[in-house]
Scaffold this active site. Structure first.
Site, short mmCIF file in Angstrom:
data_model
loop_
_atom_site.label_atom_id
_atom_site.label_comp_id
_atom_site.label_asym_id
_atom_site.label_seq_id
_atom_site.Cartn_x
_atom_site.Cartn_y
_atom_site.Cartn_z
N LYS A 241 0.81 -1.22 0.00
CA LYS A 241 0.00 0.00 0.00
C LYS A 241 0.85 1.27 0.00
CE LYS A 241 -1.26 -0.25 4.92
NZ LYS A 241 -0.14 -1.19 5.24
N ARG B 237 -5.77 2.75 11.77
CA ARG B 237 -5.39 1.36 11.99
C ARG B 237 -6.22 0.72 13.08
NH1 ARG B 237 0.20 1.49 10.07
NH2 ARG B 237 1.15 -0.55 10.02
N ARG C 277 12.31 -7.25 1.83
CA ARG C 277 12.28 -5.79 1.86
C ARG C 277 13.57 -5.20 2.43
NH1 ARG C 277 6.44 -3.25 3.25
NH2 ARG C 277 7.26 -2.91 5.33
N ARG D 91 14.54 -3.43 7.85
CA ARG D 91 13.92 -2.73 8.99
C ARG D 91 13.73 -3.73 10.13
NH1 ARG D 91 8.62 0.18 6.65
NH2 ARG D 91 7.70 -0.88 8.41
N ARG E 225 3.07 -8.42 13.55
CA ARG E 225 2.36 -7.32 12.88
C ARG E 225 1.13 -7.83 12.14
NH1 ARG E 225 6.62 -4.43 9.34
NH2 ARG E 225 5.07 -2.81 9.09
P1 AMP Z 1 3.95 1.01 8.71
O1 AMP Z 1 5.17 1.59 8.12
O2 AMP Z 1 2.69 1.68 8.27
O3 AMP Z 1 3.87 -0.49 8.60
O4 AMP Z 1 4.03 1.31 10.30
C1 AMP Z 1 5.11 0.84 11.08
C2 AMP Z 1 4.74 0.85 12.56
O5 AMP Z 1 4.37 2.17 12.98
C3 AMP Z 1 3.53 0.00 12.95
O6 AMP Z 1 3.89 -1.36 13.12
C4 AMP Z 1 3.12 0.66 14.25
O7 AMP Z 1 3.99 0.33 15.30
C5 AMP Z 1 3.34 2.13 13.93
N1 AMP Z 1 2.14 2.77 13.35
C6 AMP Z 1 2.02 3.29 12.09
N2 AMP Z 1 0.80 3.82 11.90
C7 AMP Z 1 0.11 3.62 13.03
C8 AMP Z 1 -1.21 3.92 13.46
N3 AMP Z 1 -2.09 4.53 12.64
N4 AMP Z 1 -1.58 3.56 14.72
C9 AMP Z 1 -0.71 2.95 15.54
N5 AMP Z 1 0.54 2.62 15.21
C10 AMP Z 1 0.96 2.95 13.97
#
Ligand code: AMP
Length: 214
Positions: free
Chosen positions: A13, A88, A127, A160, A171
Protein backbone atom coordinates in the site's frame (compact mmCIF):
# COMPACT_ATOMS: atom_id res chain seq x y z
CA UNK A 1 -9.59 13.50 -3.24
CA UNK A 2 -9.25 11.99 0.21
CA UNK A 3 -8.02 8.40 0.25
CA UNK A 4 -7.25 5.87 2.92
CA UNK A 5 -5.03 2.88 2.10
CA UNK A 6 -6.08 -0.37 3.77
CA UNK A 7 -4.29 -3.69 3.71
CA UNK A 8 -1.88 -5.77 5.74
CA UNK A 9 1.64 -4.53 6.40
CA UNK A 10 3.64 -5.45 3.32
CA UNK A 11 0.63 -5.55 1.00
CA UNK A 12 2.26 -2.83 -1.08
CA UNK A 13 0.00 0.00 0.00
CA UNK A 14 2.92 2.35 0.62
CA UNK A 15 4.21 1.90 -2.92
CA UNK A 16 0.74 2.45 -4.38
CA UNK A 17 0.13 5.43 -2.10
CA UNK A 18 3.31 7.16 -3.34
CA UNK A 19 2.32 6.70 -6.98
CA UNK A 20 -1.25 7.81 -6.39
CA UNK A 21 0.02 10.89 -4.54
CA UNK A 22 2.14 11.82 -7.56
CA UNK A 23 -0.66 11.18 -10.01
CA UNK A 24 -3.33 13.12 -8.17
CA UNK A 25 -0.90 15.72 -6.77
CA UNK A 26 -1.91 15.29 -3.18
CA UNK A 27 0.30 14.63 -0.15
CA UNK A 28 1.14 11.07 0.88
CA UNK A 29 0.88 10.85 4.65
CA UNK A 30 2.43 7.72 6.12
CA UNK A 31 2.22 7.49 9.90
CA UNK A 32 4.91 4.78 9.85
CA UNK A 33 7.27 7.16 7.99
CA UNK A 34 6.47 9.98 10.41
CA UNK A 35 7.23 7.74 13.40
CA UNK A 36 10.43 6.41 11.84
CA UNK A 37 11.72 9.86 11.03
CA UNK A 38 10.99 10.97 14.62
CA UNK A 39 12.90 7.95 15.93
CA UNK A 40 15.81 8.69 13.63
CA UNK A 41 15.90 12.32 14.75
CA UNK A 42 15.66 11.39 18.42
CA UNK A 43 12.59 13.58 19.10
CA UNK A 44 10.40 13.22 22.18
CA UNK A 45 7.76 11.50 20.05
CA UNK A 46 10.43 9.23 18.60
CA UNK A 47 11.54 8.13 22.08
CA UNK A 48 7.95 7.37 23.06
CA UNK A 49 7.13 5.27 20.01
CA UNK A 50 10.37 3.37 19.34
CA UNK A 51 9.51 0.35 21.51
CA UNK A 52 6.14 -0.10 19.81
CA UNK A 53 7.60 -0.03 16.32
CA UNK A 54 10.47 -2.38 17.18
CA UNK A 55 8.10 -4.98 18.60
CA UNK A 56 5.44 -4.68 15.88
CA UNK A 57 2.75 -3.38 18.25
CA UNK A 58 0.59 -0.38 17.48
CA UNK A 59 1.47 3.03 18.86
CA UNK A 60 -1.29 4.11 21.29
CA UNK A 61 -4.17 6.00 19.66
CA UNK A 62 -3.55 9.11 21.78
CA UNK A 63 -0.08 9.52 20.25
CA UNK A 64 -1.34 8.90 16.74
CA UNK A 65 -4.68 10.64 16.28
CA UNK A 66 -3.60 14.23 17.11
CA UNK A 67 -0.55 13.87 14.93
CA UNK A 68 -2.66 12.97 11.90
CA UNK A 69 -5.39 15.52 12.63
CA UNK A 70 -2.75 18.21 12.78
CA UNK A 71 -1.15 17.03 9.53
CA UNK A 72 -4.37 16.92 7.51
CA UNK A 73 -5.24 20.40 8.72
CA UNK A 74 -2.19 21.83 6.98
CA UNK A 75 -2.41 23.97 3.87
CA UNK A 76 -1.07 21.36 1.41
CA UNK A 77 -3.94 19.02 2.35
CA UNK A 78 -6.62 21.45 1.15
CA UNK A 79 -7.33 19.44 -2.01
CA UNK A 80 -7.03 16.05 -0.36
CA UNK A 81 -4.43 13.52 0.73
CA UNK A 82 -3.63 9.85 0.92
CA UNK A 83 -3.46 8.33 4.37
CA UNK A 84 -1.15 5.32 4.44
CA UNK A 85 -1.12 3.37 7.71
CA UNK A 86 -3.88 5.43 9.30
CA UNK A 87 -6.50 4.66 10.51
CA UNK A 88 -5.39 1.36 11.99
CA UNK A 89 -8.01 0.95 14.70
CA UNK A 90 -11.75 1.56 14.78
CA UNK A 91 -11.21 4.39 17.25
CA UNK A 92 -8.80 6.11 14.84
CA UNK A 93 -11.32 5.69 12.00
CA UNK A 94 -14.08 7.19 14.14
CA UNK A 95 -11.90 10.16 15.06
CA UNK A 96 -11.12 10.71 11.40
CA UNK A 97 -14.80 10.49 10.42
CA UNK A 98 -15.71 12.99 13.17
CA UNK A 99 -12.99 15.42 12.15
CA UNK A 100 -14.09 15.31 8.51
CA UNK A 101 -17.77 15.61 9.36
CA UNK A 102 -16.91 18.79 11.23
CA UNK A 103 -15.71 20.14 7.88
CA UNK A 104 -18.65 18.73 5.94
CA UNK A 105 -16.66 16.01 4.22
CA UNK A 106 -15.72 12.37 4.26
CA UNK A 107 -13.18 9.94 2.88
CA UNK A 108 -13.79 9.36 -0.84
CA UNK A 109 -12.32 5.86 -1.00
CA UNK A 110 -10.67 3.34 1.24
CA UNK A 111 -8.43 1.40 -1.14
CA UNK A 112 -8.12 -2.15 0.18
CA UNK A 113 -5.02 -3.89 -1.15
CA UNK A 114 -5.66 -7.61 -0.62
CA UNK A 115 -2.75 -10.05 -0.19
CA UNK A 116 -2.80 -13.38 1.70
CA UNK A 117 -0.58 -13.75 4.76
CA UNK A 118 1.81 -16.31 3.22
CA UNK A 119 2.63 -13.95 0.36
CA UNK A 120 3.17 -11.11 2.85
CA UNK A 121 5.74 -13.02 4.89
CA UNK A 122 7.61 -13.93 1.72
CA UNK A 123 7.60 -10.36 0.48
CA UNK A 124 8.65 -8.74 3.70
CA UNK A 125 11.67 -10.93 4.15
CA UNK A 126 12.97 -9.38 0.90
CA UNK A 127 12.28 -5.79 1.86
CA UNK A 128 15.23 -3.43 2.29
CA UNK A 129 15.34 0.22 3.17
CA UNK A 130 17.83 3.02 3.14
CA UNK A 131 18.55 4.18 6.71
CA UNK A 132 19.79 7.48 5.36
CA UNK A 133 17.12 8.75 2.90
CA UNK A 134 14.25 6.33 3.60
CA UNK A 135 13.99 4.89 0.06
CA UNK A 136 12.55 1.37 -0.03
CA UNK A 137 13.54 -1.63 -2.13
CA UNK A 138 12.85 -5.33 -2.52
CA UNK A 139 15.54 -7.85 -3.42
CA UNK A 140 13.31 -9.35 -6.13
CA UNK A 141 10.58 -6.83 -6.99
CA UNK A 142 12.36 -3.47 -6.72
CA UNK A 143 16.07 -4.26 -6.60
CA UNK A 144 18.56 -1.39 -6.30
CA UNK A 145 20.93 -1.00 -9.26
CA UNK A 146 23.82 -2.20 -7.10
CA UNK A 147 23.02 -4.93 -4.59
CA UNK A 148 22.70 -3.65 -1.03
CA UNK A 149 23.28 0.00 -1.97
CA UNK A 150 20.76 2.85 -2.19
CA UNK A 151 20.27 4.20 -5.75
CA UNK A 152 19.43 7.62 -4.43
CA UNK A 153 22.14 8.33 -1.87
CA UNK A 154 24.63 5.46 -1.94
CA UNK A 155 24.07 4.34 1.66
CA UNK A 156 24.16 0.66 2.68
CA UNK A 157 20.63 -0.81 2.70
CA UNK A 158 19.22 -2.51 5.81
CA UNK A 159 16.29 -4.76 6.81
CA UNK A 160 13.92 -2.73 8.99
CA UNK A 161 13.84 -4.28 12.48
CA UNK A 162 10.08 -4.64 12.12
CA UNK A 163 10.53 -6.62 8.88
CA UNK A 164 12.32 -9.44 10.74
CA UNK A 165 10.20 -12.63 10.42
CA UNK A 166 9.12 -12.79 14.06
CA UNK A 167 8.01 -9.18 14.06
CA UNK A 168 6.23 -9.64 10.74
CA UNK A 169 4.13 -12.43 12.26
CA UNK A 170 3.31 -10.18 15.21
CA UNK A 171 2.36 -7.32 12.88
CA UNK A 172 0.06 -9.60 10.88
CA UNK A 173 -1.63 -10.72 14.08
CA UNK A 174 -2.11 -7.08 15.12
CA UNK A 175 -3.43 -6.31 11.63
CA UNK A 176 -6.06 -9.08 11.74
CA UNK A 177 -7.19 -8.16 15.24
CA UNK A 178 -7.21 -4.38 15.09
CA UNK A 179 -7.06 -3.12 11.52
CA UNK A 180 -9.00 -5.63 9.42
CA UNK A 181 -12.30 -4.58 11.06
CA UNK A 182 -11.84 -1.24 9.28
CA UNK A 183 -12.70 -2.93 5.99
CA UNK A 184 -16.23 -3.53 7.30
CA UNK A 185 -16.31 -0.06 8.82
CA UNK A 186 -15.75 1.54 5.41
CA UNK A 187 -17.83 -1.13 3.59
CA UNK A 188 -20.85 -0.05 5.61
CA UNK A 189 -20.28 3.43 4.25
CA UNK A 190 -19.98 2.00 0.72
CA UNK A 191 -16.50 3.44 0.38
CA UNK A 192 -14.27 0.39 -0.14
CA UNK A 193 -12.43 -0.22 -3.35
CA UNK A 194 -10.96 -3.75 -3.29
CA UNK A 195 -7.86 -4.48 -5.38
CA UNK A 196 -5.91 -7.70 -5.83
CA UNK A 197 -2.51 -6.86 -4.37
CA UNK A 198 -0.88 -10.10 -5.53
CA UNK A 199 -0.74 -8.72 -9.09
CA UNK A 200 2.36 -6.86 -10.34
CA UNK A 201 2.73 -3.34 -8.94
CA UNK A 202 1.92 -1.57 -12.20
CA UNK A 203 -1.23 -3.63 -12.71
CA UNK A 204 -2.42 -2.88 -9.18
CA UNK A 205 -1.82 0.82 -9.80
CA UNK A 206 -3.75 0.76 -13.10
CA UNK A 207 -6.63 -1.10 -11.44
CA UNK A 208 -6.90 1.59 -8.78
CA UNK A 209 -6.69 4.46 -11.26
CA UNK A 210 -9.35 2.82 -13.44
CA UNK A 211 -11.71 3.02 -10.49
CA UNK A 212 -10.71 6.46 -9.19
CA UNK A 213 -10.69 8.11 -12.59
CA UNK A 214 -8.00 10.04 -14.45
P1 AMP B 1 3.95 1.01 8.71
O1 AMP B 1 5.17 1.59 8.12
O2 AMP B 1 2.69 1.68 8.27
O3 AMP B 1 3.87 -0.49 8.60
O4 AMP B 1 4.03 1.31 10.30
C1 AMP B 1 5.11 0.84 11.08
C2 AMP B 1 4.74 0.85 12.56
O5 AMP B 1 4.37 2.17 12.98
C3 AMP B 1 3.53 0.00 12.95
O6 AMP B 1 3.89 -1.36 13.12
C4 AMP B 1 3.12 0.66 14.25
O7 AMP B 1 3.99 0.33 15.30
C5 AMP B 1 3.34 2.13 13.93
N1 AMP B 1 2.14 2.77 13.35
C6 AMP B 1 2.02 3.29 12.09
N2 AMP B 1 0.80 3.82 11.90
C7 AMP B 1 0.11 3.62 13.03
C8 AMP B 1 -1.21 3.92 13.46
N3 AMP B 1 -2.09 4.53 12.64
N4 AMP B 1 -1.58 3.56 14.72
C9 AMP B 1 -0.71 2.95 15.54
N5 AMP B 1 0.54 2.62 15.21
C10 AMP B 1 0.96 2.95 13.97
Amino acid sequence: MKLVMLGAPGAGKGTQAKRLAEKYRIPHISTGDIFRSNIKNGTELGKKVKGFLDSGALVPDELTVDLVMDRIGQEDCRNGYILDGFPRTILQAEKLTEALQGKGGEIDWAVNVEVPDEAIVERMSGRRMCPSCGASYHVVNIPPKKEGVCDQCGAQLITRPDDEPETVRKRLEVYHQQTQPLIDYYKEKGRVLDVDGTKPMEQVFQAIVARLGE
